[in-house]
Enzyme design. Structure first.
Site, PDB file in Angstrom:
ATOM      1  N   HIS A  86       0.902  -1.195  -0.061  1.00 14.66           N
ATOM      2  CA  HIS A  86      -0.018  -0.030  -0.136  1.00 14.66           C
ATOM      3  C   HIS A  86       0.721   1.244  -0.006  1.00 14.66           C
ATOM      4  CE1 HIS A  86       0.283   0.079   4.541  1.00 14.66           C
ATOM      5  NE2 HIS A  86       0.095   1.488   4.384  1.00 14.66           N
ATOM      6  N   ASP A 132       0.489  -7.619   1.751  1.00 14.50           N
ATOM      7  CA  ASP A 132       0.895  -6.119   1.789  1.00 14.50           C
ATOM      8  C   ASP A 132       2.320  -5.883   1.619  1.00 14.50           C
ATOM      9  OD1 ASP A 132       0.636  -3.524   1.590  1.00 14.50           O
ATOM     10  OD2 ASP A 132      -0.034  -3.393   3.835  1.00 14.50           O
ATOM     11  N   GLN A 221       0.531   5.408  11.930  1.00 17.57           N
ATOM     12  CA  GLN A 221       0.442   5.874  10.544  1.00 17.57           C
ATOM     13  C   GLN A 221       1.845   6.645  10.214  1.00 17.57           C
ATOM     14  OE1 GLN A 221      -2.523   5.874  12.140  1.00 17.57           O
ATOM     15  NE2 GLN A 221      -3.101   4.427  10.450  1.00 17.57           N
ATOM     16  N   GLY A 222       2.433   6.353   9.000  1.00 22.13           N
ATOM     17  CA  GLY A 222       3.448   6.829   8.471  1.00 22.13           C
ATOM     18  C   GLY A 222       4.824   5.584   8.940  1.00 22.13           C
ATOM     19  N   ASP A 223       4.506   4.787   9.632  1.00 20.98           N
ATOM     20  CA  ASP A 223       5.271   3.689  10.032  1.00 20.98           C
ATOM     21  C   ASP A 223       5.159   2.315   9.068  1.00 20.98           C
ATOM     22  OD1 ASP A 223       6.712   4.484  12.156  1.00 20.98           O
ATOM     23  OD2 ASP A 223       5.092   4.099  13.596  1.00 20.98           O
ATOM     24  N   SER A 224       3.969   2.443   8.326  1.00 24.52           N
ATOM     25  CA  SER A 224       3.801   1.485   7.250  1.00 24.52           C
ATOM     26  C   SER A 224       5.066   1.259   6.344  1.00 24.52           C
ATOM     27  CB  SER A 224       2.566   1.750   6.609  1.00 24.52           C
ATOM     28  OG  SER A 224       1.459   1.410   7.071  1.00 24.52           O
TER      29      SER A 224
HETATM   30  N1  ARG Z   1      -1.225   2.073   7.697  1.00 29.28           N
HETATM   31  C1  ARG Z   1      -0.504   2.455   8.511  1.00 29.28           C
HETATM   32  C2  ARG Z   1       0.600   3.410   7.422  1.00 29.28           C
HETATM   33  O1  ARG Z   1       0.270   3.581   6.341  1.00 29.28           O
HETATM   34  C3  ARG Z   1       0.285   1.767   9.438  1.00 29.28           C
HETATM   35  C4  ARG Z   1      -0.586   1.619  10.464  1.00 29.28           C
HETATM   36  C5  ARG Z   1       0.025   0.734  11.486  1.00 29.28           C
HETATM   37  N2  ARG Z   1      -1.034   0.487  12.452  1.00 29.28           N
HETATM   38  C6  ARG Z   1      -0.781   0.156  13.792  1.00 29.28           C
HETATM   39  N3  ARG Z   1      -1.716   0.247  14.571  1.00 29.28           N
HETATM   40  N4  ARG Z   1       0.076  -0.820  13.907  1.00 29.28           N
HETATM   41  O2  ARG Z   1       1.407   3.856   7.989  1.00 29.28           O
END
Ligand code: ARG
Length: 274
Positions: A86, A132, A221-224
């Site tokens: 993603h 993913d 968010q941002g760690d993905s």
């Molecule tokens: N989807 C998020 C991103 O794009 C990462 C989410 C991770 N969330 C979590 N609760 N571990 O950065």
């Protein structure tokens, strides 16, 4: 690496740990008096600490053409970066940059690469459905040590309770701002049965969960796209979660062991070089 270098590295790490303890003490004291139920309430990578890029040389981040950091990634070969599908699909190849060897987003350290190829796991459609995983090929070889990919003998790393570490530049609180500095947090691996009860769409083949029953520590968010490691072995790639660090809602990661052969094939055996 020469023996003394390894010792120096450990030493530096110990110092950083001591500093982190010193800094977090007053915050912990405040938390105790405010009666928070969470054991780790510092507003950091959600429950983590600032980390040194020297301890996670394979940790990279992705930016768009306007220098906005939008995801993490992990070097798996001299010129190959594993990330979340993603993330790889969020920005066009020509606009994407990979920043390596830089701990503080506002510094100029390290190397900024462009991307020459984007490979996305063929089954991918949505993080909640798994697969993913993506591999970016860079326009140059980088001088940083890649993470190892798990092999069959690393299966026990996925056992419930294994302490894994997640690193990234993402939000430091649910709904909060992204971090200027690299941060790391220790999160125990959660078993399949337990993760299935948290998420009805949990798929044990393509995903693995990590976190604490009470929450408090998590990616956000941002760690993905960034790494979940045990030692220097990459076991997960930050993928999704319900909010961040919520009780009963652990972080969900792409299960790297399932994709290790694909990732190796995409990195053209370069990960075997070091
Ligand atoms: N989807 C998020 C991103 O794009 C990462 C989410 C991770 N969330 C979590 N609760 N571990 O950065």
């Amino acid at each position: 690496m020469p023996k003394h270098a390894k010792r120096d590295r450990k030493f530096r790490f110990a110092l950083a740990g001591a500093a982190a303890v010193a800094v977090s003490l007053p915050i912990a004291a405040f938390a105790a008096t405010s009666g928070s139920p969470s054991p780790q309430v510092e507003p950091r990578i959600v429950g983590g600490n600032e980390a040194s890029i020297k301890d996670y040389p394979y940790a990279v981040y992705l930016t768009d053409s306007r220098d906005n950091q939008f995801c993490g990634g992990v070097l798996v070969g001299r010129s190959s970066v594993a990330t979340a599908a993603h993330c790889a699909s969020a920005v066009s190849r020509d606009d994407m940059r990979v920043v390596a060897g830089r701990q503080d987003k506002r510094d100029n350290d390290g190397i900024v690469s462009r991307v020459t190829n984007v490979w996305v796991e063929p089954g991918f459609s949505d993080p909640g459905k798994g697969d993913d995983v993506a591999v970016l090929t860079l326009d140059r070889d980088l001088p940083y040590q890649p993470a190892k990919l798990p092999d069959a003998s690393d299966k026990s790393m996925y056992n419930e309770g294994t302490n894994a570490t997640v690193v990234g530049w993402g939000r430091t609180a649910d709904g909060g701002a992204r971090s200027q500095y690299l941060r790391s947090a220790v999160v125990p691996v959660i078993g399949d049965a337990s993760c299935s009860s948290s998420y009805s769409n949990y798929d044990a083949k393509s995903m693995v969960c990590a976190g604490y029953p009470d929450g408090g520590v998590d990616a956000c968010q941002g760690d993905s796209g960034g790494p979940l490691v045990v030692g220097d072995t990459l076991i997960g790639i930050v993928s999704w979660g319900d909010g961040c660090a919520r009780a009963g809602k652990p972080g969900v990661y792409a299960r790297v062991s399932t994709y290790a052969d694909d990732i190796k094939a995409q990195s053209r055996g370069r990960s075997l070089l070091w």
